[in-house]
Structures are given as C-alpha cells and as structure tokens.
Design an enzyme around this catalytic site. Structure first.
Site, short mmCIF file in Angstrom:
data_model
loop_
_atom_site.label_atom_id
_atom_site.label_comp_id
_atom_site.label_asym_id
_atom_site.label_seq_id
_atom_site.Cartn_x
_atom_site.Cartn_y
_atom_site.Cartn_z
N ASP A 13 0.82 -1.23 0.00
CA ASP A 13 0.00 0.00 0.00
C ASP A 13 0.85 1.27 0.00
O ASP A 13 0.42 2.31 0.48
CB ASP A 13 -0.94 0.04 1.22
CG ASP A 13 -1.72 -1.24 1.42
OD1 ASP A 13 -2.31 -1.71 0.44
OD2 ASP A 13 -1.72 -1.76 2.55
N LYS A 16 2.55 2.40 -5.13
CA LYS A 16 3.35 1.99 -6.29
C LYS A 16 2.67 2.32 -7.62
O LYS A 16 3.31 2.70 -8.57
CB LYS A 16 3.66 0.49 -6.20
CG LYS A 16 4.56 0.12 -5.05
CD LYS A 16 4.81 -1.38 -4.97
CE LYS A 16 3.59 -2.17 -4.56
NZ LYS A 16 3.13 -1.88 -3.17
N ASN A 38 -4.89 -9.94 -4.97
CA ASN A 38 -5.04 -9.55 -3.57
C ASN A 38 -4.43 -8.18 -3.31
O ASN A 38 -4.57 -7.62 -2.23
CB ASN A 38 -4.38 -10.58 -2.64
CG ASN A 38 -2.92 -10.83 -2.99
OD1 ASN A 38 -2.49 -10.63 -4.12
ND2 ASN A 38 -2.15 -11.29 -2.03
N ALA A 39 -3.74 -7.62 -4.30
CA ALA A 39 -3.14 -6.30 -4.15
C ALA A 39 -3.70 -5.37 -5.20
O ALA A 39 -3.84 -5.75 -6.36
CB ALA A 39 -1.61 -6.40 -4.30
N GLY A 40 -4.02 -4.15 -4.80
CA GLY A 40 -4.56 -3.19 -5.75
C GLY A 40 -3.68 -1.97 -5.86
O GLY A 40 -3.24 -1.42 -4.85
N HIS A 41 -3.40 -1.55 -7.09
CA HIS A 41 -2.66 -0.32 -7.31
C HIS A 41 -3.65 0.76 -7.75
O HIS A 41 -4.33 0.60 -8.76
CB HIS A 41 -1.59 -0.51 -8.40
CG HIS A 41 -0.46 -1.37 -7.95
ND1 HIS A 41 0.57 -1.76 -8.78
CD2 HIS A 41 -0.19 -1.92 -6.74
CE1 HIS A 41 1.42 -2.50 -8.09
NE2 HIS A 41 0.97 -2.62 -6.86
N GLN A 221 2.37 -5.76 -3.44
CA GLN A 221 2.58 -5.83 -1.98
C GLN A 221 3.87 -5.09 -1.58
O GLN A 221 4.23 -4.12 -2.21
CB GLN A 221 2.58 -7.28 -1.48
CG GLN A 221 1.22 -7.93 -1.52
CD GLN A 221 1.08 -8.89 -2.68
OE1 GLN A 221 2.03 -9.25 -3.35
NE2 GLN A 221 -0.14 -9.32 -2.93
N THR A 298 -9.66 -4.69 -0.64
CA THR A 298 -10.53 -5.22 0.41
C THR A 298 -11.39 -4.15 1.07
O THR A 298 -12.43 -4.46 1.66
CB THR A 298 -9.68 -5.88 1.52
OG1 THR A 298 -8.84 -4.87 2.11
CG2 THR A 298 -8.81 -6.98 0.95
N ARG A 300 -10.52 -2.75 3.65
CA ARG A 300 -10.22 -2.85 5.08
C ARG A 300 -9.44 -1.62 5.57
O ARG A 300 -8.58 -1.11 4.86
CB ARG A 300 -9.40 -4.11 5.38
CG ARG A 300 -10.19 -5.39 5.28
CD ARG A 300 -9.37 -6.59 5.73
NE ARG A 300 -8.26 -6.88 4.83
CZ ARG A 300 -7.44 -7.91 4.98
NH1 ARG A 300 -7.59 -8.73 6.00
NH2 ARG A 300 -6.46 -8.12 4.13
N LYS A 301 -9.76 -1.18 6.78
CA LYS A 301 -9.05 -0.06 7.38
C LYS A 301 -7.60 -0.46 7.64
O LYS A 301 -7.33 -1.53 8.17
CB LYS A 301 -9.73 0.32 8.69
CG LYS A 301 -9.15 1.56 9.35
CD LYS A 301 -9.92 1.88 10.62
CE LYS A 301 -9.35 3.11 11.30
NZ LYS A 301 -10.06 3.41 12.56
#
Length: 420
Positions: A13, A16, A38-41, A221, A298, A300-301
């Site tokens: 996070d 990138k 599972n990772a978002g840019h 990640q 996600t 998520r906080k």
C-alpha cells in the site's frame, strides 16, 4: 538494456501504482512479476480513479507493451472484470497486454480452500484477502498447479483432476461450499483469456531487451510481506523483493538495473501481524483519516504508525535499492511533531537490525522527533519550495539509509510528484 525494478519497502500500500504511472513514459515495456489480485494499485488522473489488481500500471500509456509474468497468479474471472472495466473507460488491452503461459491460474476451489484454511486457524488467522492466492502458490510449489498455457491443451481433464483433489481437502476440513455457483463466471474468464496473446514471456522480455527496449518491473505488496524475508507467517505467498523480478520474469540477476524502493512518509499495515510503530491513539486515527487509509481491494481499514527506519533499512539492504521514492508526504502536513523509529528496544537492549522473532518479542520503538512543517505540501511544484522542516526530514532519511530520495509525492494526482 537492463530491467529497472520498482517495489514496495513496507507492508504494501505504498502508492506503487501512481509512481509506475509517472515512470512509464520512460519505458517501452511494463511488467508484473509476482502476486495476484489480492493487491490493488490505485491510480488517479484526469479526475478519474482506477484500481488495478493484475494488470500492469503501464496500461494507461497507449504505446507500451504490458506483460503479466510467470510469477503472477491469475484469477480469470477477476481478470475479465478488471479488463472489461478498463475497456469501458477507453483502455482496450487485447493488443497491448501479453500474458505468460507459465503464470498459474487461481481456481474457484483455491478461493474456497483459502476460506477453509483461514477458518480452521481461528484466532491465529493471518488476515488473508480470501482471493485464493496462498492455495494457488501452494499448488505451484507442490507441482499440482494449473497454468495459463494449460488452457490450450486438454484443459477440461486437467481442471477436473485438480478440482477432485481440492474437494477431498475441503471435505477433510468439514467446510461447506457451493462450487457450482462460482464456476460459470470463472469459465467465462477462461474463454476471455483466449483473446489475449499468451506468450513464453521469458523469451519475449529478453528479446525486447536485446532489441534495446527499456523494461520496468512492477512489484505488488511490499518487502515486509515477502514469503522469506517478511514478518512470517503474516506474509503473502510470493517473493515481493527484487530477486522476485528475476524468477517472476525469467531475467538474470545481471540484467537488473535501477531498483526504485517506494515507501510512505509514515507506515501502514492491513490485516494481522506485527507492526512495531503502530499508533493506537488519536494520532494514528488522524493519519488514517487524512491518508484515506483503506485497502484498494478489500476496503479494510489500514493500521497506521510512524515511519520505521529499522524495517526500511532492512528492506533497502535486501533489495539493493538505488533510489528511494517517498509517498504521501502531504498526509503529515498538519502535525506539530513527527516521529521516526530509529531502533527497537527488546528486553532492555536497543537493536537496529530487524529481528527474526518480531512476532514473539515485546518491542518498544525508539523514536527521534522532528518539528512538523505545518504547511500545505500539495501546493508545492518544485523542491526549492520545500519547507525547511520537510527538507530536514528527507535529509535525515537519506543520511540514515545511504540512498537518495529521488521522487517525493505531495498529493494523490499524477502531477503532484516532484523529482529531485
């Protein structure tokens, strides 16, 4: 030509996607070398926000070659949704995106296994995103995986064999599931994949370099989530470090050029796992609120804390970072005091090497305090306008790490990026 690598130095996070988008005009080829959806840019420009999960961030530069490497795990259903969403906004990928035949496929049963394993762990959950990443990499290592290239040859039989194996495991875990509801969307994704150019990416990347093409490898990640060097077991299932670009693309170590290490001016972490500088007070809440710290995939906080130089220096060492990039500096604009962790106090002793047993020992961060710059960095357009306090903060990081901070981000938009 060399492959330049851009990767995260913290727990993911770091921002990138934005930096890759800023750098891509200088490169002919942009690649992803590991990880999955599972990772978002997140990228923002022209008033629009985009979240990329599997597709390289270079896709927004119209004339670039984009490659999903063999180290990536791909969910056909999620890939189809992501690609179609980009096509609707005017970014058609079919002619510009190439996919390695050796990339592994995330099956619907991998997602079910992910949920089953996490449920079985109870209070020891690692905080997986539930996207099936871990079980897919597990199958890869145990030599039971399905790969993109399998789509082209006797695929149905291979799929059924893999599913039968997964269902045995699910039953042994007493996990209730509904596979039939997941399969139609997944198989639609498989058909969708067939319109893309499925390639032997290792040959293609090396040939492009031999032709004088410049290549940027984009990591997902962050280093502290690396399967070998991260805060195990609260890590991802792939090598997020620079070495992962070699194994995830098929390029030799002597072909690696610049290594861009990206970090936030503070720290965040999503999910479970050790986080020495985490703040549980109003300061942590304020950082999270100003920084909009919620997971791109996600929602998520994110947990927030001060910059951790013990972890950052460790990441720089592991990756051989040649240039640092500091993100979200503007989030700290309104703080009177800014802290940086320069050591860990463990059992009364201060250590500066990142410890093996980070998850099992009581760590008290040792902080150095800085006077806040108390000014709006988002209005700044050049380094000469940096407040003295902000310049001092950067200089301290450079002195401690021995690596220059070459790019500073002072806002979310593409233009809010200052090269030093």
């Amino acid at each position: 030509m060399k492959v330049d690598v851009l990767l995260g130095l913290q727990w993911g996070d770091e921002g990138k996607g934005k930096v890759v988008d800023v750098l891509t005009p200088r490169y002919d080829v942009v690649t992803r070398f590991q990880g999955g959806p599972n990772a978002g840019h997140t990228l923002e420009f022209n008033g629009e926000k985009y979240v990329l999960r599997s597709i390289p961030s270079g896709i927004f530069q119209g004339n670039k070659v984009n490659i999903i490497g063999n180290g990536v795990v791909l969910d056909p259903a999620l890939f189809k949704a992501e690609s179609e969403s980009l096509a609707k906004s005017g970014h058609d990928l079919t002619k510009r995106l190439f996919i390695s035949k050796k990339a592994h496929l995330i099956m619907p049963t991998h997602r079910l296994l992910d949920a089953a394993y996490e449920a079985a762990k109870g209070k020891d959950k690692v905080g997986t995103t539930g996207k099936g990443i871990g079980p897919t990499y597990t199958d890869k290592i145990s030599r039971n995986g399905l790969r993109v290239g399998d789509i082209l040859n006797n695929f149905e039989a291979k799929y059924k064999k893999a599913v039968a194996r997964h269902e045995q495991i699910l039953k042994s875990l007493n996990f209730e599931y509904d596979l039939a509801s997941l399969e139609p969307e997944w198989f639609a994704g498989i058909e969708y994949l067939k319109q893309f150019q499925l390639i032997d990416a290792e040959h293609v990347v090396n040939k492009l370099m031999n032709e004088g093409k410049s290549v940027l490898a984009e990591g997902a990640q962050g280093t502290m989530l690396d399967i070998d060097f991260g805060s195990y077991p609260f890590v991802t299932s792939s090598n997020t470090i620079c070495a992962g670009a070699c194994t995830g693309l098929g390029v030799s170590p002597n072909k690696i050029g610049e290594v861009y290490g990206i970090f936030k001016a503070y720290c965040t972490r999503v999910g479970a796992g050790p986080f020495p500088t985490e703040l549980f007070d109003e300061v942590g809440e304020k950082i999270g609120a100003i920084g909009h710290e919620f997971g791109a995939v996600t929602g998520r906080k994110r947990r927030c804390g001060w910059l951790d130089l013990v972890a950052l220096k460790y990441s720089i060492m592991i990756n051989g970072v040649t240039k640092l990039i500091m993100m979200k500096s503007d989030v700290l604009d309104d703080f009177d005091v800014i802290k940086v962790c320069v050591g860990y106090k463990i059992n009364g002793e201060v250590v500066t090497d990142f410890p093996y047993d980070i998850d099992e020992v009581e760590i008290e961060p040792v902080y150095k305090e800085f006077k806040g710059w108390k000014s709006d960095l988002t209005k700044i357009t050049s380094e000469s306008q940096f407040p003295t306090e902000f310049a001092d903060y950067i200089k301290f990081i450079e002195t401690e790490t021995g690596v220059p901070v070459k790019i500073v981000s002072v806002g979310p938009d593409r233009e809010a990026t200052i090269e030093r």
